[in-house]
Motif scaffolding. Structure first.
Motif, PDB file in Angstrom:
ATOM      1  N   UNK A  20       0.941  -1.382  -0.113  1.00 35.30           N
ATOM      2  CA  UNK A  20       0.085   0.061   0.110  1.00 35.30           C
ATOM      3  C   UNK A  20       0.702   1.410   0.109  1.00 35.30           C
ATOM      4  N   UNK A  21       0.539   2.342  -0.723  1.00 32.69           N
ATOM      5  CA  UNK A  21       1.179   3.499  -0.811  1.00 32.69           C
ATOM      6  C   UNK A  21       0.373   4.765  -0.642  1.00 32.69           C
ATOM      7  N   UNK A  22       1.061   5.754   0.124  1.00 32.11           N
ATOM      8  CA  UNK A  22       0.385   6.809   0.623  1.00 32.11           C
ATOM      9  C   UNK A  22       1.140   8.029  -0.060  1.00 32.11           C
ATOM     10  N   UNK A  23       0.666   8.783  -0.908  1.00 28.34           N
ATOM     11  CA  UNK A  23       1.323   9.449  -1.827  1.00 28.34           C
ATOM     12  C   UNK A  23       1.205  11.060  -1.092  1.00 28.34           C
ATOM     13  N   UNK A  24       2.128  11.675  -0.456  1.00 22.94           N
ATOM     14  CA  UNK A  24       1.901  12.801   0.036  1.00 22.94           C
ATOM     15  C   UNK A  24       2.424  14.094  -0.481  1.00 22.94           C
ATOM     16  N   UNK A  25       1.574  15.074  -0.780  1.00 20.42           N
ATOM     17  CA  UNK A  25       2.091  16.168  -1.184  1.00 20.42           C
ATOM     18  C   UNK A  25       1.825  17.356  -0.220  1.00 20.42           C
ATOM     19  N   UNK A  26       2.642  18.493  -0.749  1.00 16.34           N
ATOM     20  CA  UNK A  26       2.549  19.723  -0.007  1.00 16.34           C
ATOM     21  C   UNK A  26       2.927  19.268   1.371  1.00 16.34           C
ATOM     22  N   UNK A  27       3.812  18.938   1.567  1.00 17.25           N
ATOM     23  CA  UNK A  27       4.409  18.469   3.060  1.00 17.25           C
ATOM     24  C   UNK A  27       4.492  19.727   3.823  1.00 17.25           C
ATOM     25  N   UNK A  28       4.345  19.465   5.027  1.00 17.05           N
ATOM     26  CA  UNK A  28       4.304  20.721   6.166  1.00 17.05           C
ATOM     27  C   UNK A  28       4.959  19.930   7.267  1.00 17.05           C
ATOM     28  N   UNK A  29       5.907  20.630   7.747  1.00 15.64           N
ATOM     29  CA  UNK A  29       6.648  20.210   8.917  1.00 15.64           C
ATOM     30  C   UNK A  29       5.579  20.112  10.101  1.00 15.64           C
ATOM     31  N   UNK A  30       4.684  20.856  10.029  1.00 17.62           N
ATOM     32  CA  UNK A  30       3.626  20.739  11.308  1.00 17.62           C
ATOM     33  C   UNK A  30       3.028  19.348  11.560  1.00 17.62           C
TER      34      UNK A  30
END
Length: 122
Positions: A20-30
């Motif tokens: 399973x893959x989770x694509x993460x965009x617009x990463x935020x350090x919070x």
């Protein structure tokens, strides 16, 4: 705000594996942690695993259910957080979601994706 999109689910027979893959965009350090959880019809949410994006520390929840069959990892090049699921069992059937939260120690997710269906047909 992040965009989280899961993929990789499917219908499989017992004993088979999925990634399973989770694509993460617009990463935020919070949102410094990404976790996987699942929800089956009529059952409560079950947290599976979490990874801290800052130091790569991994945590596995519900060890008895996971029993070393699930492995969380991060692919920096693809900007994904993946969950390798092996030796699938009918009781693993659920919608699998990834979610973002400030830290793995916290139980509440700030955001989560639509999920990907995993069906294990005996």
């Amino acid at each position: 705000q992040l965009d989280l999109v899961e993929s990789g689910g499917g219908s499989v027979q017992p004993g088979m594996s999925l990634r399973l893959s989770c694509a993460v965009s617009r990463f935020s350090l919070e949102s410094s942690a990404i976790g996987w959880f699942r929800q089956a019809p009529g059952k409560n949410r079950e947290d599976i695993s979490c990874i801290n994006l800052r130091d790569g520390a991994k945590y596995y929840i519900h060890q008895a259910a996971v029993e070393g069959r699930f492995t969380i990892s991060r692919d920096r090049a693809q900007n994904t957080v993946d969950l390798q699921v092996n030796s699938l069992r009918p009781e693993d059937t659920a919608v699998y979601h990834c979610g973002a939260k400030p830290g793995c120690a916290l139980s509440t997710y700030d955001q989560w994706g639509q999920g990907t269906q995993v069906t294990v047909i005996s």
